[in-house]
Write a protein that holds these residues in place. Structure first.
Motif, mmCIF file in Angstrom:
data_model
loop_
_atom_site.group_PDB
_atom_site.id
_atom_site.type_symbol
_atom_site.label_atom_id
_atom_site.label_comp_id
_atom_site.label_asym_id
_atom_site.label_seq_id
_atom_site.Cartn_x
_atom_site.Cartn_y
_atom_site.Cartn_z
ATOM 1 N N ASP A 214 1.908 -3.955 -9.796
ATOM 2 C CA ASP A 214 1.544 -4.990 -9.025
ATOM 3 C C ASP A 214 0.777 -4.691 -7.654
ATOM 4 O O ASP A 214 1.553 -4.175 -6.735
ATOM 5 C CB ASP A 214 2.705 -6.155 -8.738
ATOM 6 C CG ASP A 214 3.297 -6.606 -9.969
ATOM 7 O OD1 ASP A 214 3.220 -6.046 -10.932
ATOM 8 O OD2 ASP A 214 4.374 -7.402 -9.561
ATOM 9 N N LEU A 215 -0.865 -4.695 -7.635
ATOM 10 C CA LEU A 215 -1.468 -4.203 -6.570
ATOM 11 C C LEU A 215 -1.393 -5.239 -5.366
ATOM 12 O O LEU A 215 -1.399 -6.273 -5.425
ATOM 13 C CB LEU A 215 -2.927 -3.840 -7.111
ATOM 14 C CG LEU A 215 -3.729 -3.296 -6.079
ATOM 15 C CD1 LEU A 215 -3.453 -1.753 -5.791
ATOM 16 C CD2 LEU A 215 -5.202 -3.268 -6.752
ATOM 17 N N LEU A 216 -0.875 -4.473 -4.239
ATOM 18 C CA LEU A 216 -0.685 -5.150 -2.974
ATOM 19 C C LEU A 216 -1.957 -5.102 -2.059
ATOM 20 O O LEU A 216 -2.884 -4.120 -2.117
ATOM 21 C CB LEU A 216 0.394 -4.750 -2.154
ATOM 22 C CG LEU A 216 1.645 -4.889 -3.413
ATOM 23 C CD1 LEU A 216 2.929 -4.255 -2.570
ATOM 24 C CD2 LEU A 216 1.951 -6.335 -3.291
ATOM 25 N N PRO A 217 -2.082 -5.788 -1.057
ATOM 26 C CA PRO A 217 -3.427 -5.653 -0.363
ATOM 27 C C PRO A 217 -3.676 -4.154 0.579
ATOM 28 O O PRO A 217 -4.935 -3.912 0.517
ATOM 29 C CB PRO A 217 -3.017 -6.737 1.087
ATOM 30 C CG PRO A 217 -2.010 -7.596 0.326
ATOM 31 C CD PRO A 217 -1.281 -6.892 -0.795
ATOM 32 N N ASP A 218 -2.525 -3.440 0.754
ATOM 33 C CA ASP A 218 -2.650 -2.059 1.211
ATOM 34 C C ASP A 218 -3.255 -1.173 -0.005
ATOM 35 O O ASP A 218 -3.376 0.268 0.879
ATOM 36 C CB ASP A 218 -1.481 -1.725 1.994
ATOM 37 C CG ASP A 218 -0.277 -1.460 1.255
ATOM 38 O OD1 ASP A 218 -0.358 -1.846 0.070
ATOM 39 O OD2 ASP A 218 0.599 -1.228 1.847
ATOM 40 N N GLY A 219 -3.374 -1.498 -1.003
ATOM 41 C CA GLY A 219 -3.678 -0.547 -1.926
ATOM 42 C C GLY A 219 -2.513 0.177 -2.748
ATOM 43 O O GLY A 219 -2.779 1.114 -3.657
ATOM 44 N N LYS A 220 -1.479 -0.241 -2.028
ATOM 45 C CA LYS A 220 -0.315 0.456 -2.723
ATOM 46 C C LYS A 220 0.087 -0.636 -3.757
ATOM 47 O O LYS A 220 -0.155 -1.591 -4.057
ATOM 48 C CB LYS A 220 0.980 0.506 -1.871
ATOM 49 C CG LYS A 220 0.770 1.480 -0.813
ATOM 50 C CD LYS A 220 0.728 2.992 -1.404
ATOM 51 C CE LYS A 220 0.749 3.978 -0.204
ATOM 52 N NZ LYS A 220 0.612 5.350 -0.430
ATOM 53 N N ALA A 221 0.937 -0.053 -5.008
ATOM 54 C CA ALA A 221 1.098 -0.887 -5.922
ATOM 55 C C ALA A 221 2.588 -0.640 -6.304
ATOM 56 O O ALA A 221 3.225 0.260 -6.178
ATOM 57 C CB ALA A 221 0.528 -0.594 -7.512
ATOM 58 N N ARG A 222 3.456 -2.047 -6.654
ATOM 59 C CA ARG A 222 4.750 -2.042 -6.980
ATOM 60 C C ARG A 222 4.930 -1.421 -8.367
ATOM 61 O O ARG A 222 4.074 -1.982 -9.306
ATOM 62 C CB ARG A 222 5.362 -3.307 -6.972
ATOM 63 C CG ARG A 222 5.665 -3.883 -5.487
ATOM 64 C CD ARG A 222 6.156 -5.177 -5.472
ATOM 65 N NE ARG A 222 6.295 -5.479 -4.179
ATOM 66 C CZ ARG A 222 6.189 -7.225 -3.862
ATOM 67 N NH1 ARG A 222 5.657 -7.969 -4.818
ATOM 68 N NH2 ARG A 222 6.230 -7.282 -2.444
ATOM 69 N N VAL B 32 2.104 -12.473 1.022
ATOM 70 C CA VAL B 32 2.753 -11.036 0.899
ATOM 71 C C VAL B 32 2.037 -10.324 0.001
ATOM 72 O O VAL B 32 1.884 -9.126 0.220
ATOM 73 C CB VAL B 32 4.341 -11.414 0.351
ATOM 74 C CG1 VAL B 32 4.906 -10.137 0.184
ATOM 75 C CG2 VAL B 32 5.045 -12.358 1.422
ATOM 76 N N ARG B 33 1.484 -10.841 -1.131
ATOM 77 C CA ARG B 33 0.803 -10.004 -2.223
ATOM 78 C C ARG B 33 -0.327 -9.788 -2.383
ATOM 79 O O ARG B 33 -1.094 -8.867 -2.834
ATOM 80 C CB ARG B 33 1.652 -10.311 -3.706
ATOM 81 C CG ARG B 33 3.074 -10.542 -3.765
ATOM 82 C CD ARG B 33 3.504 -10.956 -4.938
ATOM 83 N NE ARG B 33 4.903 -11.336 -5.127
ATOM 84 C CZ ARG B 33 5.375 -11.687 -6.099
ATOM 85 N NH1 ARG B 33 4.768 -11.972 -6.994
ATOM 86 N NH2 ARG B 33 6.910 -11.718 -6.170
ATOM 87 N N ASN C 142 -4.704 -9.613 -5.463
ATOM 88 C CA ASN C 142 -5.023 -8.904 -6.694
ATOM 89 C C ASN C 142 -3.685 -8.274 -7.292
ATOM 90 O O ASN C 142 -4.022 -7.047 -8.053
ATOM 91 C CB ASN C 142 -5.911 -7.665 -6.347
ATOM 92 C CG ASN C 142 -7.329 -8.332 -5.892
ATOM 93 O OD1 ASN C 142 -7.886 -8.928 -6.827
ATOM 94 N ND2 ASN C 142 -7.826 -7.661 -4.679
ATOM 95 N N LEU D 59 -8.994 0.223 -4.180
ATOM 96 C CA LEU D 59 -7.666 -0.308 -4.578
ATOM 97 C C LEU D 59 -7.320 -1.255 -3.372
ATOM 98 O O LEU D 59 -6.868 -2.449 -3.251
ATOM 99 C CB LEU D 59 -6.463 0.506 -4.752
ATOM 100 C CG LEU D 59 -6.486 1.566 -5.911
ATOM 101 C CD1 LEU D 59 -5.549 2.393 -5.945
ATOM 102 C CD2 LEU D 59 -6.845 0.856 -7.249
ATOM 103 N N ALA D 60 -7.572 -0.922 -2.210
ATOM 104 C CA ALA D 60 -7.471 -1.778 -0.981
ATOM 105 C C ALA D 60 -8.565 -2.796 -0.647
ATOM 106 O O ALA D 60 -8.409 -3.673 0.496
ATOM 107 C CB ALA D 60 -7.066 -1.069 0.224
ATOM 108 N N GLY E 58 0.566 6.661 -5.195
ATOM 109 C CA GLY E 58 -0.007 5.111 -4.646
ATOM 110 C C GLY E 58 0.922 4.064 -5.143
ATOM 111 O O GLY E 58 0.739 2.714 -5.114
ATOM 112 N N ILE F 117 4.871 2.174 -5.227
ATOM 113 C CA ILE F 117 5.895 2.079 -4.278
ATOM 114 C C ILE F 117 7.342 1.528 -5.239
ATOM 115 O O ILE F 117 6.824 0.670 -5.999
ATOM 116 C CB ILE F 117 5.829 1.233 -3.184
ATOM 117 C CG1 ILE F 117 5.309 -0.182 -3.540
ATOM 118 C CG2 ILE F 117 4.992 1.995 -2.184
ATOM 119 C CD1 ILE F 117 5.371 -1.160 -2.284
#
Lengths: 407, 192
Positions: A269-277, A381-382, A385, B99-100, B174, B176
């Motif tokens: 699950d891609l988050l706004p800061d570019g990190k993904a869960r 929160v998410r 995207n 990605l961001a 990338g 978490i």
């Protein structure tokens, strides 16, 4: 025969169906005044048959998009046409990655290897001889409702929420099988692989594997359908659909997750800061009204029973609230008992429609105290995207003429 | 009929307790005696899983040049001439740094955390209409080519088990852990 007679006269339906079979019984029924034979005088009904079919008047069907690669596609359950909590196997949603394999259960084997004391091959007969359990659980693709993040909204509950279904699954607890083979201490993950052409694979944590995961061979009282993994699949209660590996033929116990395509490239699950869960396993609590819902039309003002489904990947549904005024006020709906953990829970709410515009929505709370959020809360929160795991509240707008559409 | 209650018998209850106890404790002796021992040969034949630490990467290898040939015959119809993607297959290259942004492009180069996943998935699932048809050398070669399209592997170098494990993917860090629930009063405190 009037439907309302049935509760007061149990067994009558069975009797009347039987009555069509023979003259003597039919005569008895005729004395009673309202036999099935009265509806078609002097003609017999159909004889007994080997496998039942639904009435030709019933048309509920799965829906799917046109695709050049229909073997890697999905079909959606018509939740608006389903009753109670169980989904008929014939209407259970599908998601395949390389088509449905044709598997002879006599040839099928489950290989369990890796960090176990006794690597073992099981036949289907071996598994069917083991102590079994039957449990009611939902399955939901984590891509369910993924079309509802943006301004475009699914027009009906089938296309918006139909990648979820619920069945009674029968099989063997994975914990029992792993206990038999002796799990080594270093084994922290179980890599599960299907026998479909693409050998779909996912990594399952040891703790869940030893908890409530099923090696399931039956669904709603009969063998699992080929589309659902015949002859053997994983059922991982409450966790995203893709982990419930179908056509299961291999389990490998390992010290690490294998970071398969479907747990890295997909279903993260891609988050706004570019990190993904990563490893977003549990399906968050979710509910949706199935009547009245998009594409339906209320036949007129007066009484309507609002009904729908709620489920949570973290346990039992404790509460469902319904709003008929666009979310200004909420009142509790009645919940169908028994409420199973990680299963569809049917809710019902009596409603007098005055004939004007109305916005209907439901929200549920599960046994952990988590309450289903509004879409805006999720987006805050998410972002826009994250694609998967959209469990937001779904509003339906009723127009003055009774037609219903996505709000 | 009414007298037949096997689950009430002490014997059955003790037997069941023993079974379930074995599940919790781990390495006891098998009690059901079902199934047969798997042979090393059949395990080796069936085990196609490649781990991110390189467990089970097979012998063999190939270059991006050799992979370009495989790609043109087997892959580009769906994934495009240079991995840009098409109607039937996702983009494999490009998107690094996206990605961001509001329009992220998730590809092997921009998103996938491990090069081993590319080898594993290509070998088990590609090409779409004939999964499993590629030899290990072909899988190494086409993996090298897709990595090359993303600027992650030189054209002339041979990709094999050793060199594959040396590749650090741009989005390796990338990801978490799941930090849901993330809304309402159940929300975990932000750890990021």
């Amino acid at each position: 025969m009037p439907e309302r007679d049935l509760p007061r006269r149990p067994g009558r339906r069975v009797f009347l169906q039987t009555a069509a079979l023979g003259g003597t019984l039919a005569a008895c029924a005729k004395q009673d005044g309202d036999s099935a034979a009265d509806q078609e005088p002097n003609r017999l009904g159909k004889p007994v048959s080997d496998y039942g079919r639904r009435s030709p008047f019933e048309k509920a069907a799965r829906k799917f998009r046109e695709s050049k690669t229909p073997e890697a596609s999905a079909s959606f359950t018509p939740l608006q046409d389903c009753h109670g909590i169980l989904t008929p196997a014939s209407l259970h949603f599908e998601r395949h990655h390389s088509g449905v394999p044709a598997i002879d259960p006599k040839q099928h084997r489950l290989l369990v290897h890796g960090l176990v004391e006794r690597p073992t091959v099981f036949t289907m007969e071996d598994l069917r001889r083991m102590p079994s359990v039957s449990r009611v659980h939902f399955l939901e693709c984590s891509g369910n409702s993924s079309g509802d993040w943006g301004p475009q909204r699914a027009p009906d509950v089938q296309r918006g929420h139909g990648l979820a279904s619920c069945s009674e699954w029968t099989g063997v607890l994975l914990s029992l099988v792993l206990g038999e083979l002796g799990v080594q201490r270093e084994a922290q993950w179980v890599i599960a692989e299907g026998a479909d052409p693409c050998k779909m694979a996912r990594s399952l944590p040891r703790k869940k594997a030893l908890d409530d995961v099923l090696l399931a061979y039956a669904q709603n009282g009969e063998a699992i359908r080929p589309e659902q993994g015949y002859p053997l699949r994983l059922v991982v209660p409450g966790w995203e659909g893709n982990l419930n590996v179908k056509w299961l033929h291999r389990l490998k116990l390992t010290p690490e997750p294998y970071m398969t395509k479907d747990e890295t490239s997909k279903y993260t699950d891609l988050l706004p800061d570019g990190k993904a869960r990563l490893f977003t396993f549990e399906m968050d609590a979710k509910s949706v009204i199935t009547y009245p819902s998009g594409g339906q039309k209320l036949s007129g003002p007066g009484f309507h029973e609002i009904t729908g489904l709620a489920w949570s990947g973290r346990g039992r549904i404790e509460k469902v609230e319904v709003s008929v005024d666009g979310g200004q006020t909420w009142r509790p709906a009645a919940l169908q008992e028994p409420r199973h953990r990680m299963a569809f829970t049917r809710f019902r709410y009596p409603w007098q429609w005055e004939g004007g515009e109305a916005v209907l929505q439901s929200r549920c709370t599960d046994e952990t105290g988590y309450t289903q959020p509004a879409l805006e809360e999720l987006i805050a929160v998410r972002g826009m995207n994250s694609n998967y795991h959209n469990n937001s509240i779904k509003p339906w707008k009723v127009a003055a003429d009774g037609s219903v559409e996505a709000a | 009929m009414a007298a037949w209650k096997p689950h009430n018998s002490l014997f059955v209850r003790l037997a069941m307790a023993a079974l379930l106890g074995a599940g919790a404790a781990g390495a006891q002796t098998a009690t059901l005696g079902l199934g047969r021992a798997a042979t090393p040969a059949e395990i080796q034949a069936a085990d196609i899983s490649v781990s991110p630490s390189g467990v089970n990467l097979p012998p063999g290898g190939g270059t991006a040049g050799q992979g370009a040939d495989v790609y043109q015959r087997r892959c580009q119809r769906c994934h495009g001439a240079k991995g840009e993607g098409g109607e039937e297959g996702p983009a494999l290259a490009g998107g690094q740094g996206s990605l961001a942004t509001p329009k992220p492009l998730k590809t092997v180069g921009s998103y996938w955390p491990h090069a081993t996943t590319l080898f594993d998935y290509t070998r088990r699932a590609m090409p779409f209409n004939q999964p499993g048809i590629l030899t290990n050398d072909q899988v190494y070669a086409v993996t090298a080519y897709v990595l090359h399209l993303n600027g992650l592997f030189p054209a002339g170098q041979r990709l094999d088990a050793q060199s594959l494990l040396k590749i650090k993917m741009p989005n390796r860090d990338g990801f978490i852990p799941d930090d849901r629930p993330d809304t309402g009063k159940s929300a975990k405190k932000a750890k990021r």
